[in-house]
Enzyme design. Structure first.
Site, PDB file in Angstrom:
ATOM      1  CG  ASP A   1       3.893  24.348 -36.523  1.00 53.38           C
ATOM      2  OD1 ASP A   1       5.119  24.499 -36.433  1.00 53.38           O
ATOM      3  OD2 ASP A   1       3.263  23.519 -35.848  1.00 53.38           O
TER       4      ASP A   1
ATOM      5  CD  GLU B   1       8.608  21.347 -32.929  1.00 58.36           C
ATOM      6  OE1 GLU B   1       8.326  21.538 -31.731  1.00 58.36           O
ATOM      7  OE2 GLU B   1       7.736  21.128 -33.790  1.00 58.36           O
TER       8      GLU B   1
ATOM      9  CG  ASP C   1       9.728  18.482 -38.659  1.00 57.20           C
ATOM     10  OD1 ASP C   1      10.160  19.615 -38.328  1.00 57.20           O
ATOM     11  OD2 ASP C   1       9.323  17.651 -37.828  1.00 57.20           O
TER      12      ASP C   1
HETATM   13 ZN    ZN Z   1       6.303  24.234 -34.939  1.00 57.34          ZN
END
Ligand code: ZN
Length: 434
Positions: A107, A138, A76
């Site tokens: 990320d 997350e 995510d």
């Molecule tokens: Zn991350």
């Protein structure tokens, strides 16, 4: 690498923003895409959800006598923010100047692909057992992670855990992240009146809530900008030669604005508390009238030392706020979020193998141990669930990545080294035996 790069771009093109107000079918699609990539490498794959967003678990059994390694990443991403701040559309990954731009390009879809690249480097038959665990929430706080670790813990158990969601020290210098700060987030409400009143008629003897709140918030730091809440823990970080010029450049600090705190920059960034007011509810400037506000509130984020107990930190913060509320104003403090920090045992055979793998991938450059000022609550969750496993927090990011911000990007040269390092690590752990 070209295949890894193409798969990374395809993953990045899926807008898998896990925040509720975004289309959650995209998070399902990214889970499916990750599952498909793992199946293609021969892993047995399952998508699990325990009341939250979909996580992907893939498994390759260990050869006889070999250890098992758990490889973590998340699929995510953060919301893109205002697209006008981006130089290219956030979900249309594109390369500029050796970097791949896009929300999630670093990320943490680069973390996902680093794991897959390491397995591919071994033609799907690494010398260790591999469990890949790719979380889907997350960025919104890993709410169902504890349940997933509880219910699927037997399948996730491993001798070593690689959490690829952190940063390297700079371009050309790999790093193991050995400490993370924890965090507390609170909402502070102040009331002085049971209704707002005319500021001309009553201003003078009657305090307004905004001024009371601002004075209370100001008490959280001393004049040098050091956190003034008493009793909080705080240690010293190792000295890696991080100077003020680098801090100014990386943070975008304006000319003439002072650096606050003790002057020991890495300790203030990594191992000591920090407090920031991140939002205030009060009448807006454009619609403000001449009244004494009856109430006002602020959201305050506190980063805490890696070894601080979040509950104790919350207690100390509440105590400070109670003692510093001016003029007898009514105070209410509510806990909005909390997360434990992390302080790893940085010595051990698995850590040594990781450092050696970094050295090989970075052509002999010695890796460094770093702290990170941010919080990654899932690291503490893994440490608690699997106390016997060695935990390696590794990075795909660098100081220019701008994770969570506009123009997030991945340095492609460093990414290749990250992938090689992880492939080397599997090799080295295989030679260690279980
Ligand atoms: Zn991350």
């Amino acid at each position: 690498m070209p295949g890894v790069r193409a798969d990374l771009e395809a993953l990045t093109a899926i807008p898998s923003v896990s925040l509720d107000s975004f289309d959650q079918t995209q998070v399902d699609l990214s889970a499916e895409a990750v599952a498909e990539l793992l199946r293609a490498e021969g892993l047995s794959v399952e998508i699990v959800r325990e009341g939250g967003r979909p996580a992907v678990i893939g498994h390759l059994p260990a050869p006889d006598g070999a250890p098992t390694v758990l490889l973590y990443a998340h699929h995510d991403v953060q919301p893109p923010g205002d697209e006008k701040d981006w130089d290219s559309p956030p979900f249309e990954p594109v390369e500029r100047g050796g970097r791949l731009y896009g929300r999630g390009a670093a990320d943490d879809k680069a973390g996902v692909m680093a794991h897959i690249a390491a397995i591919r480097a071994h033609d799907g038959r690494p010398p260790v057992g591999v469990t890949v665990f790719v979380e889907g929430e997350e960025e919104v706080g890993s709410d169902s992670l504890a349940t997933i670790l509880e219910r699927h813990g037997d399948r996730l158990r491993a001798d070593a855990i690689v959490l690829a969601d952190s940063t390297n020290w700079d371009i050309g210098t790999p790093a193991l992240t050995t400490t993370l700060r924890g965090m507390i987030r609170v909402v502070v409400s102040v009331r002085t009146l049971d209704h707002s009143v005319h500021s001309g008629m009553y201003g003078g003897p009657v305090p307004d809530a905004i001024t009371a709140l601002v004075r209370l918030l100001a008490s959280l730091h001393d004049d040098k900008g050091t956190v003034a809440v008493k009793g909080l823990r705080g240690g010293n970080a190792s000295d890696l030669g991080y100077d003020e010029a680098r801090l100014r450049l990386e943070s975008g600090l304006l000319d003439g604005v002072q650096v606050i705190g003790s002057g020991d920059l890495l300790s203030d960034l990594w191992t000591r508390p920090a407090i920031t007011t991140i939002g205030i509810d009060a009448p807006s400037v454009d619609t403000a009238s001449n009244t004494l506000a009856a109430s006002a509130r602020a959201k305050v984020s506190m980063r805490i030392a890696p070894d601080e107990d979040p509950r104790e930190a919350y207690r100390l913060l509440q105590e400070h706020l109670r003692e510093h509320t001016p003029w007898g104003a009514q105070l209410e403090v509510t806990l909005d979020d909390e997360g434990a920090g992390f302080s790893a045992d940085a010595s051990g055979p698995v850590q040594d193998q990781a450092r050696a793998a970094f050295r090989d991938a970075w052509d002999g450059t010695e890796p460094v141990d770093i702290g990170v000022g941010g919080s990654i609550p899932f690291v503490a969750a893994f440490a608690e669930r699997f106390p016997e496993a060695a935990i390696l927090v590794t990075g795909v990011e660098d100081p220019d990545t701008r994770a969570h911000g506009a123009n997030e990007s991945l340095h492609l040269g460093e990414f290749e080294r990250v992938c090689r390092a992880e492939a080397f690590l599997l090799d080295r752990l295989g030679r260690m035996g279980s």
